[in-house]
Design a protein around this motif. Structure first.
Motif, PDB file in Angstrom:
ATOM      1  N   ASP A 119     -27.835   2.340  22.085  1.00 22.89           N
ATOM      2  CA  ASP A 119     -26.473   2.401  21.525  1.00 22.89           C
ATOM      3  C   ASP A 119     -25.635   1.215  22.014  1.00 22.89           C
ATOM      4  O   ASP A 119     -24.859   0.641  21.250  1.00 22.89           O
TER       5      ASP A 119
ATOM      6  N   TYR B 127     -28.722   7.462  21.505  1.00 20.55           N
ATOM      7  CA  TYR B 127     -27.267   7.529  21.656  1.00 20.55           C
ATOM      8  C   TYR B 127     -26.921   8.238  22.964  1.00 20.55           C
ATOM      9  O   TYR B 127     -26.537   9.407  22.976  1.00 20.55           O
TER      10      TYR B 127
ATOM     11  N   HIS C  24     -24.697   6.976  25.203  1.00 20.26           N
ATOM     12  CA  HIS C  24     -23.287   6.682  25.541  1.00 20.26           C
ATOM     13  C   HIS C  24     -23.066   5.855  26.804  1.00 20.26           C
ATOM     14  O   HIS C  24     -21.931   5.722  27.255  1.00 20.26           O
TER      15      HIS C  24
ATOM     16  N   THR D  59     -19.407   3.149  30.006  1.00 24.94           N
ATOM     17  CA  THR D  59     -19.738   3.923  28.811  1.00 24.94           C
ATOM     18  C   THR D  59     -19.526   3.063  27.570  1.00 24.94           C
ATOM     19  O   THR D  59     -18.753   2.102  27.585  1.00 24.94           O
ATOM     20  N   THR D  60     -20.229   3.413  26.510  1.00 26.75           N
ATOM     21  CA  THR D  60     -20.086   2.642  25.266  1.00 26.75           C
ATOM     22  C   THR D  60     -18.663   2.771  24.731  1.00 26.75           C
ATOM     23  O   THR D  60     -18.160   1.845  24.092  1.00 26.75           O
ATOM     24  N   GLU D  61     -18.008   3.884  25.007  1.00 27.60           N
ATOM     25  CA  GLU D  61     -16.631   4.080  24.541  1.00 27.60           C
ATOM     26  C   GLU D  61     -15.672   3.146  25.283  1.00 27.60           C
ATOM     27  O   GLU D  61     -14.749   2.589  24.696  1.00 27.60           O
ATOM     28  N   GLU D  62     -15.895   2.954  26.582  1.00 23.91           N
ATOM     29  CA  GLU D  62     -15.037   2.055  27.362  1.00 23.91           C
ATOM     30  C   GLU D  62     -15.206   0.597  26.956  1.00 23.91           C
ATOM     31  O   GLU D  62     -14.262  -0.189  26.986  1.00 23.91           O
TER      32      GLU D  62
ATOM     33  N   ASP E  78     -16.109   0.650  21.657  1.00 25.37           N
ATOM     34  CA  ASP E  78     -16.184   1.973  21.032  1.00 25.37           C
ATOM     35  C   ASP E  78     -16.658   1.865  19.583  1.00 25.37           C
ATOM     36  O   ASP E  78     -16.047   1.156  18.781  1.00 25.37           O
TER      37      ASP E  78
ATOM     38  N   GLY F  44     -16.834   4.337  17.433  1.00 19.67           N
ATOM     39  CA  GLY F  44     -16.234   5.325  16.538  1.00 19.67           C
ATOM     40  C   GLY F  44     -17.267   6.306  16.027  1.00 19.67           C
ATOM     41  O   GLY F  44     -18.148   6.744  16.778  1.00 19.67           O
ATOM     42  N   ASP F  45     -17.188   6.634  14.750  1.00 20.17           N
ATOM     43  CA  ASP F  45     -18.102   7.615  14.154  1.00 20.17           C
ATOM     44  C   ASP F  45     -19.405   6.922  13.740  1.00 20.17           C
ATOM     45  O   ASP F  45     -19.511   6.358  12.654  1.00 20.17           O
TER      46      ASP F  45
END
Lengths: 271, 313
Positions: free
Chosen positions: A147, A176, A178, A184-187, A190, A192-193
């Motif tokens: 990811d 996936y 993260h 993290t991948t969000e930090e 990101d 999203g969906d």
């Protein structure tokens, strides 16, 4: 093979991973452990058409490990499948080993491509898939992508190529979990969906629990049955899965366990 | 003298390859098919053609997959975007796997002209030459480009051929010998040897003809293959003529001159001068104007020949 047996193989693979990396003194346990069930299901669940006695068989299915740093997981799977002796696993990353730090096709029986520079595997996968279609060969091509690796722009170029040419013999697998090297991948970036993104790019998207063996086998079968579009498995996984102190921690992306940590890890996995 | 763009030779060769029965050729382009002449394949052999869009990295990766699947893929786009933009793909996916991916770098050199420095590939030979397994060819005219392209299809492993945009003099014909890795002696001479490739071969011959009137005997070698370098021809030239001048439409660092210097420094140290672009980017201008400005012409080659001969003493 029964789900119970597949689970047992996945446990063996997890033990191999932590042991290999402990002996080597370096390597990438986190992403290897998150991918262990997906690859055990692929190679032992009656999905991949391969012959360990004839690794270069022209009509075999192909597997491209785009996230090449998790080499230990594919090395363990190939050894347990019979492509080379299990003892070779303990030579990982050593001078003269058939198991290079990142996959090298010419060194290791059963590998379909060298990899290690991220973002390139899906393009290679597409190329093989096109070649197989041109030659009317009934061959499927699998590609595992991290990811974090989705940060690479080339992946999205290849995503569009596969859709453009309706490569329904391509099956991508996104691990996936993260977590990438720095956090993290969000930090970091990101996405999203992710399911919607692949859907919007024209792919058949299958979301699943990447640690549920029954779901894994079913997802591969659904992908194989789907015609007219490439398929992607968005597999929800846990980085470091199976070893409590490694789970969801980016510090275990590329760190080798000590002897004490190995002992604890093997106990927790319980082969 | 007849002038033809080298890219025409590339396109012609691809047509010949696609015309062969049961061939495994696939021609990939990155949205510049008209410029590279691969549009000829698109129009005549669409089943052998794929336009990958403006995604050079994906194009090279896809070509690697095609090679793994038993095909012979040719990738074409401007040399800057091929050898430069997709270098990591060429290194780690194509060369590390030793795959038979054939790369055609078009619009190479300063002579692409008005588009300016962004589009003038002056580094591509250096970038490809350092890669294990890679073959690097810089043909001198359209006919030699055609032969080089045909030869690449037969040669195992990765190959890179670079060629310019402009119509340049055709100095070879279909009977001229061409073999990858073997220098072609264009003209014999005893006082000095010019080792040139690409459009500079013609300029070298012009310089040699000019100096013949001054009783200077100049040998000219067409060193179309930069890698593997014909070291035997280089050393023979050094031994027999005692001075070497290299000439190329490329940066001085890392190109043909560097390859020849690496060879001579270890095998047969010899006075040497180099004609090349010296550590600067190009700029917009008419092709000939730029070639003259950067000294990529017969006049400058002649000047370097005199300098090299001075150093013989």
């Amino acid at each position: 093979m029964e789900i119970k047996e597949l689970k047992a193989i996945a446990r063996t693979v997890r033990c191999d991973i932590v042991k290999m990396i402990n002996i080597a003194g370096s390597g990438h346990p986190g992403g290897s452990l998150s991918a262990a069930d997906l690859l055990a299901g692929l190679y032992f669940g009656g999905i991949m058409k391969v012959d360990p006695k004839n690794p270069d068989w022209e009509d075999r299915d192909r597997f491209i490990l785009s996230k090449g740093h998790v080499a230990p997981v594919i090395y363990s799977v190939l050894a347990r499948k019979g492509f080379f002796p299990v003892e070779e696993l303990w030579t990982l990353r050593r001078f003269g080993s058939i198991l290079q730090g990142h996959p090298h096709k010419q060194s290791t029986p059963g590998l379909d491509c060298s990899s290690g520079s991220l973002g390139q595997g899906l393009s290679i996968t597409n190329g093989i898939a096109i070649a197989m279609k041109k030659q009317n060969r009934d061959v499927r091509v699998y590609c595992m992508i991290g990811d974090g690796e989705l940060d690479e722009g080339q992946i999205w170029e290849a995503v569009m190529t596969a859709a453009q040419h309706k490569l329904d013999n391509v099956c991508a697998i996104v691990d996936y979990n993260h977590v990438q090297l720095d956090g993290t991948t969000e930090e970091i970036k990101d996405m999203g969906d992710l399911v919607q993104k692949w859907h919007d790019f024209g792919w058949n998207v299958i979301e699943l629990d990447g640690h549920d063996m029954a779901q894994i086998v079913k997802a591969y079968e659904m992908a194989a049955a789907f015609k007219g579009k490439p398929s992607v498995l968005i597999a929800n996984t846990v980085k470091g899965k199976g070893v409590s102190f490694m789970e969801n921690d980016c510090n275990w992306h590329g760190t080798a366990p000590s002897d004490q940590q190995l002992e604890r890890a093997l106990m927790e996995i319980g082969a | 003298m007849k002038r033809v763009p080298m890219r025409d030779g590339y396109g012609k060769a691809l047509l010949e390859l696609c015309a062969q029965p049961d061939n495994k050729i696939m021609v990939l382009d990155a949205d510049v098919a008209k410029s590279t002449r691969t549009v000829w394949i698109r129009d005549q052999y669409p089943e052998h053609f794929m336009d990958m869009g403006i995604s050079e990295q994906d194009m090279v990766g896809t070509a690697a997959g095609l090679a793994l699947g038993g095909m012979i893929p040719f990738c074409s786009t401007y040399a800057v975007f091929l050898a430069g933009r997709a270098w990591d793909q060429i290194r780690t996916t194509v060369c590390y796997n030793n795959l038979g991916v054939k790369l055609g770098g078009a619009h190479a050199g300063i002579s692409v002209g008005p588009d300016g420095a962004t589009h003038q590939a002056l580094e591509d030979v250096a970038l490809t030459r350092v890669l294990p397994h890679m073959t690097v060819i810089v043909p001198c005219d359209a006919e030699e480009t055609r032969k080089a392209t045909l030869a690449m299809a037969k040669r195992p492993g990765p190959c890179y051929v670079r060629f310019g945009r402009e119509a340049v003099p055709v100095v070879t014909d279909e009977n001229t010998e061409f073999e990858i890795g073997k220098a072609r002696e264009v003209r014999d001479g005893s006082d000095v040897t010019v080792i040139a490739n690409g459009a500079m071969v013609y300029e070298a011959v012009m310089a040699a003809e000019k100096l013949a009137g001054e009783n200077i005997s100049v040998r000219v070698l067409d060193m179309h293959t930069v890698k593997p370098l014909d070291t035997e021809a280089v050393v023979r030239a050094a031994r027999e003529t005692g001075a070497i001048v290299t000439a190329e439409e490329h940066q001085l660092a890392g190109g043909l001159g560097s390859a020849v210097a690496e060879c001579l420094a270890t095998l047969f140290p010899t006075p040497m001068e180099m004609v090349a672009v010296n550590d600067t980017f190009g700029q917009s201008g008419a092709p000939q104007e730029l070639m003259d400005h950067y000294g990529l012409n017969a006049e400058n080659i002649a000047a370097k020949i005199r300098q090299a001969m001075e150093r013989k003493r």
